[in-house]
Design an enzyme around this catalytic site. Structure first.
Site, PDB file in Angstrom:
ATOM      1  CB  ALA A 170      -5.311  18.907 -23.959  1.00  0.00           C
ATOM      2  CG  HIS A 171      -6.263  13.136 -25.356  1.00  0.00           C
ATOM      3  ND1 HIS A 171      -6.787  11.926 -25.724  1.00  0.00           N
ATOM      4  CD2 HIS A 171      -5.744  12.951 -24.125  1.00  0.00           C
ATOM      5  CE1 HIS A 171      -6.586  11.043 -24.758  1.00  0.00           C
ATOM      6  NE2 HIS A 171      -5.953  11.644 -23.777  1.00  0.00           N
ATOM      7  CB  THR A 193      11.133  22.429 -21.037  1.00  0.00           C
ATOM      8  OG1 THR A 193      12.469  22.529 -20.567  1.00  0.00           O
ATOM      9  CG2 THR A 193      10.791  23.625 -21.920  1.00  0.00           C
ATOM     10  CG  ASN A 198     -13.527   6.373 -18.182  1.00  0.00           C
ATOM     11  OD1 ASN A 198     -13.740   6.471 -16.980  1.00  0.00           O
ATOM     12  ND2 ASN A 198     -12.789   5.396 -18.683  1.00  0.00           N
ATOM     13  CB  CYS A 231      -6.299  -1.529 -20.817  1.00  0.00           C
ATOM     14  SG  CYS A 231      -5.356  -2.848 -21.528  1.00  0.00           S
TER      15      CYS A 231
HETATM   16  N1  PLP Z   1      -9.252   9.917 -16.621  1.00  0.00           N
HETATM   17  C1  PLP Z   1     -10.274   9.558 -17.408  1.00  0.00           C
HETATM   18  C2  PLP Z   1     -11.667   9.576 -16.860  1.00  0.00           C
HETATM   19  C3  PLP Z   1     -10.043   9.185 -18.741  1.00  0.00           C
HETATM   20  O1  PLP Z   1     -11.065   8.844 -19.514  1.00  0.00           O
HETATM   21  C4  PLP Z   1      -8.702   9.182 -19.215  1.00  0.00           C
HETATM   22  C5  PLP Z   1      -8.394   8.738 -20.572  1.00  0.00           C
HETATM   23  O2  PLP Z   1      -8.803   7.700 -21.035  1.00  0.00           O
HETATM   24  C6  PLP Z   1      -7.675   9.573 -18.353  1.00  0.00           C
HETATM   25  C7  PLP Z   1      -7.995   9.938 -17.062  1.00  0.00           C
HETATM   26  C8  PLP Z   1      -6.239   9.618 -18.800  1.00  0.00           C
HETATM   27  O3  PLP Z   1      -6.016  10.810 -19.508  1.00  0.00           O
HETATM   28  P1  PLP Z   1      -4.649  11.072 -20.294  1.00  0.00           P
HETATM   29  O4  PLP Z   1      -4.767  10.313 -21.583  1.00  0.00           O
HETATM   30  O5  PLP Z   1      -4.592  12.539 -20.506  1.00  0.00           O
HETATM   31  O6  PLP Z   1      -3.534  10.598 -19.450  1.00  0.00           O
END
Ligand code: PLP
Length: 371
Positions: free
Chosen positions: A186-187, A223, A139, A307
């Site tokens: 999803a986001h 749910t 990421n 963070c």
């Molecule tokens: N894994 C990675 C590589 C991410 O970039 C993120 C979000 O920053 C997450 C997991 C966490 O995802 P969520 O916001 O759906 O919990």
């Protein structure tokens, strides 16, 4: 010019997800109810499950809906009955789940070290069940990991593979069905926040994280988030047909433009990377200062290490690649959308140069005053 360059944090809700969610908003019912209202809304959940499963090339029974990738990653790792290996560059929601996890180091290019992984596998040989968790793409740096090789090695040693595919799905192609487990959010792909899923092989033991009802085949009580699930399926469908070639071209252009002004700026430039991501080092300028300056100039970017509390801390990912603490605190992540324009990246490059010049001038004025 206002430009959102933080797609790896959250991508804007796409039109098809928005529409799909609006369409189910009016449907009354709990998917677990047996009456016609319940059955109606259940149909929507199962339709979404089928869509996601068919895109990933797996059986729909392999999908467990969750509140996002954080939960999916926890669900995959927390109660795995055996040893877990995780890479040094995993998101905290993988890296910190198991205190007993063994860490697979990465090279200075941000790529998981397959030689070390093989060594770890040798050490663990005949010592019981093993789960390897390596993300598909990072990421912060966007570096794409050698997942096919990880899967092949794991097979050789009879280990399972989990992958956090949050940043990669919809942006690169991979036979996702070859993984034993995969987590999606999803986001990150144009869907709503607060929903995701874990894709699990039928032969893997999954113990729920919570106590409650029997939803999701007893794997995840509570749910289902119907609207979110439907939105996620629509977003995934749209994201996999997205063409990222122009974004990649513009990302490269942006890097070339900044590099012609100041060398050694791009982190992990020679590694295979997501088409939309670049990590930029501005020598001598703190990430916080850069983020605020870019924000004032109309560009939303982030420090890869931001963070959830909004604070910026030194990046474990960059440090595990061998960057000094100082350098890792002077980098920002730029993550573009598929609709990014040439004008926007040109303007960004100019702002980058202006911030750099201004901060250097300030520093030299300060040195002159204090001399
Ligand atoms: N894994 C990675 C590589 C991410 O970039 C993120 C979000 O920053 C997450 C997991 C966490 O995802 P969520 O916001 O759906 O919990």
């Amino acid at each position: 010019m206002i430009c959102y360059f933080d797609y790896n944090a959250t991508a804007p809700l796409c039109v098809s997800a928005q529409k799909a969610m609006c369409d189910v908003m009016d449907i009354v019912g709990n998917p677990s109810s047996v009456h016609s209202f319940g059955r109606n809304i259940r149909k929507e959940v199962e339709k979404a499950r089928k869509t996601i499963a068919s895109i990933l090339g797996v059986e729909s029974t392999r999908i467990i809906f969750t509140s996002g990738a954080t939960e999916a990653n926890n669900l995959a790792l927390k109660h795995f009955p055996g040893q877990v290996f995780v890479s040094a560059i995993e998101h905290d929601c993988v890296y910190n789940v198991r205190e007993d996890a063994k860490i697979i180091p990465v090279t200075e290019n941000g790529i998981v070290c397959l030689i070390k992984l093989k060594e770890l596998l040798e050490e663990h040989k005949d010592k019981g069940p093993l789960l390897i968790s390596v993300m598909a793409a990072n990421n912060e740096t966007g570096v794409i990991q050698p997942l096919a090789e990880v899967v092949a090695l794991a097979k050789e040693y009879g280990a399972y593979v989990h992958s956090d595919i949050v940043q990669a799905v919809g942006r690169i192609e991979f036979p996702w069905h070859t993984l034993d487990m995969a987590s999606i959010s999803a986001h990150k792909i144009g869907g709503p926040t607060g929903v995701g899923c874990l894709v699990v092989s039928p032969n893997l033991p999954i113990k729920p994280l919570f106590v409650g009802g029997g939803q999701e085949r007893f794997h995840r009580p509570g749910t289902e988030n119907t609207m979110g699930i439907v939105g996620m399926a629509a977003a995934l469908k749209e994201s996999v047909i997205q063409d990222w070639r122009n974004t990649e071209r513009l990302r490269d252009l942006l890097e070339d433009s900044i590099s012609s002004f100041c060398s050694d700026v791009c982190i992990a430039k020679t590694s295979p990377r997501l088409p939309n991501t670049t990590m930029l080092w501005m020598s001598g300028v703190k990430s916080e200062t850069q983020i605020m300056s870019f924000d004032l100039a109309g560009f939303s970017v982030s420090a890869g290490s931001a963070c959830s509390s909004g604070k910026i801390r030194p990046s474990r990912v960059l440090q595990s690649m061998g960057l000094s603490l100082e350098k890792s605190q002077q980098t920002i992540r730029v993550s573009l959308g598929a609709d990014v324009t040439l004008e926007a990246v040109q303007a960004f490059s100019q702002v980058w140069q202006a911030i750099y010049k201004k901060c250097l001038e300030k520093e030299s004025n300060y040195e002159l005053r204090s001399a």
